[in-house]
Design a protein around this motif. Structure first.
Motif, PDB file in Angstrom:
ATOM      1  N   VAL A  10     -11.569 -55.531  56.266  1.00  0.00           N
ATOM      2  CA  VAL A  10     -11.100 -55.657  57.837  1.00  0.00           C
ATOM      3  C   VAL A  10     -10.004 -54.509  58.002  1.00  0.00           C
ATOM      4  CG1 VAL A  10     -10.547 -57.163  59.550  1.00  0.00           C
ATOM      5  CG2 VAL A  10     -11.975 -58.082  57.785  1.00  0.00           C
ATOM      6  N   ALA A  13      -6.197 -55.631  59.903  1.00  0.00           N
ATOM      7  CA  ALA A  13      -6.073 -56.983  59.866  1.00  0.00           C
ATOM      8  C   ALA A  13      -4.905 -58.079  60.315  1.00  0.00           C
ATOM      9  CB  ALA A  13      -6.324 -57.205  58.310  1.00  0.00           C
ATOM     10  N   SER A  19      -6.807 -60.148  62.919  1.00  0.00           N
ATOM     11  CA  SER A  19      -6.449 -61.218  62.185  1.00  0.00           C
ATOM     12  C   SER A  19      -7.308 -62.414  62.453  1.00  0.00           C
ATOM     13  CB  SER A  19      -5.055 -61.554  62.888  1.00  0.00           C
ATOM     14  OG  SER A  19      -5.140 -61.779  64.134  1.00  0.00           O
ATOM     15  N   THR A  22     -10.259 -61.908  59.939  1.00  0.00           N
ATOM     16  CA  THR A  22     -10.096 -62.081  58.774  1.00  0.00           C
ATOM     17  C   THR A  22      -9.692 -63.545  58.478  1.00  0.00           C
ATOM     18  OG1 THR A  22      -8.796 -59.991  58.422  1.00  0.00           O
ATOM     19  CG2 THR A  22      -8.289 -61.892  56.990  1.00  0.00           C
ATOM     20  N   VAL A  32     -12.494 -61.293  51.593  1.00  0.00           N
ATOM     21  CA  VAL A  32     -11.809 -60.023  52.562  1.00  0.00           C
ATOM     22  C   VAL A  32     -10.826 -59.259  51.937  1.00  0.00           C
ATOM     23  CG1 VAL A  32     -10.719 -59.960  54.879  1.00  0.00           C
ATOM     24  CG2 VAL A  32     -12.221 -62.130  54.289  1.00  0.00           C
ATOM     25  N   LYS A  33     -10.950 -57.890  52.060  1.00  0.00           N
ATOM     26  CA  LYS A  33      -9.625 -56.857  51.957  1.00  0.00           C
ATOM     27  C   LYS A  33      -9.083 -56.901  53.340  1.00  0.00           C
ATOM     28  CE  LYS A  33     -10.019 -53.918  48.707  1.00  0.00           C
ATOM     29  NZ  LYS A  33     -10.274 -52.772  47.668  1.00  0.00           N
ATOM     30  N   ALA A  34      -7.969 -57.341  53.422  1.00  0.00           N
ATOM     31  CA  ALA A  34      -7.344 -57.327  54.977  1.00  0.00           C
ATOM     32  C   ALA A  34      -6.343 -56.231  54.699  1.00  0.00           C
ATOM     33  CB  ALA A  34      -6.514 -58.673  54.782  1.00  0.00           C
ATOM     34  N   THR A  51      -8.774 -63.674  50.098  1.00  0.00           N
ATOM     35  CA  THR A  51      -8.237 -62.654  50.864  1.00  0.00           C
ATOM     36  C   THR A  51      -7.320 -61.793  50.260  1.00  0.00           C
ATOM     37  OG1 THR A  51      -8.707 -63.725  52.926  1.00  0.00           O
ATOM     38  CG2 THR A  51      -7.011 -61.957  53.003  1.00  0.00           C
TER      39      THR A  51
END
Length: 290
Positions: A10, A13, A19, A22, A32-34, A51
């Motif tokens: 994302v 993020a 946001s 995420t 998730v890779k924020a 995350t």
């Protein structure tokens, strides 16, 4: 929904939609890779829920490899304020495809068609880069009347909303609903492979918005109508003249009726109706009073 072990990257993020995307992905159990320039943890999302904060900066291509590692899909927020986002986004997207990303969901705008200016060039290129894709084209955000947006600031400062939109109407949409559509596009077994115009349930004029805010907050909020030239010059005091002219031009297209529409996208893809502006204003009452 599928249950891929890979990450969803994302980008943006910590932003308005990123946001929320995420948080919704994490709540659904997705990894998730924020991605953000600060690589800071996102509120409500920790390594426990899958995350992982990761540094990403459109202006620093050396940040791309680490962000893409292990990702098989990506949510794309264009670089803010860039007059030519395709110049940096298309090389990144080609790198993403080579790294194993097979699905891309791009945030664009209802005002920008495929092949149009700015992010419209990325929209046009996306189907040729990925077998699974979607372009989100939301109308104007309800969040424009809260937080740090110019409308929110003038509401707080002197109880006014200044536009060159005249009596034009807009299908204002809650960013939570945009995020819900994004999550659907990212996680369903088959991506939409189309663009999705996203609106709220009603097309409202800025006079309607002012009346609702007046009723909800107890303050008198009024809509001050400016000419295109007045709006352009006002914006140009705080941003490049070309960008100011583009934004003022968007108000002019609203006045001409370009945004006077609603769609069933939120209901059709999420199974629930989009939030009304009245409900949004009531939910955000504390911010509106601040």
């Amino acid at each position: 929904m599928d249950a891929s072990p890979e990450f969803t990257l994302v980008i943006g993020a910590t932003g308005t939609t990123g946001s929320r995307v995420t948080a919704q992905l994490a709540a659904a159990g997705r990894r998730v890779k924020a991605a953000s320039r600060r690589a800071a943890p996102v509120d409500g999302a920790t390594p426990v829920d899958g995350t992982t904060p990761v540094r990403f900066d459109w202006d620093d291509p050396t940040s791309f490899d680490g962000a893409l590692e292990g990702a098989d899909r990506v949510y794309l927020i264009p670089p803010l304020g860039s007059p030519d986002p395709a110049a940096v986004m298309l090389p990144f997207l080609r790198q993403a495809r080579a790294a194993g990303v097979h699905r891309a969901v791009l945030l664009s705008s209802s005002a920008i068609p495929a092949g149009g200016p700015a992010v419209g060039q990325v929209h046009q290129a996306l189907p040729g880069l990925f077998s699974q894709w979607a372009v989100l084209r939301p109308s104007w955000f309800m969040q424009n009347f809260t937080g740090d947006h110019a409308h929110a600031m003038t509401i707080r400062a002197d109880g006014t909303i200044r536009t060159a939109a005249g009596e034009g109407r807009v299908g204002f949409v809650d960013a939570d609903d945009i995020a819900a559509v994004a999550v659907h596009a990212l996680t369903e077994p088959q991506a939409p492979n189309t663009d999705l115009v996203i609106t709220g349930p009603q097309a409202l004029g800025y006079d309607d918005i002012s009346a609702t805010l007046t009723q909800v907050t107890g303050r008198t909020i009024t809509h001050h109508r400016l000419t295109y030239e007045q709006m352009r010059d006002r914006l140009a005091a705080d941003m490049p003249a070309e960008f100011a002219a583009m934004l003022a031009g968007m108000d002019r297209t609203i006045a001409e009726g370009a945004e006077d529409r609603t769609t069933d996208t939120v209901q059709r893809l999420t199974g629930r109706p989009p939030r009304s502006f009245q409900a949004f204003a009531e939910r955000e009452l504390g911010l509106l009073r601040s």
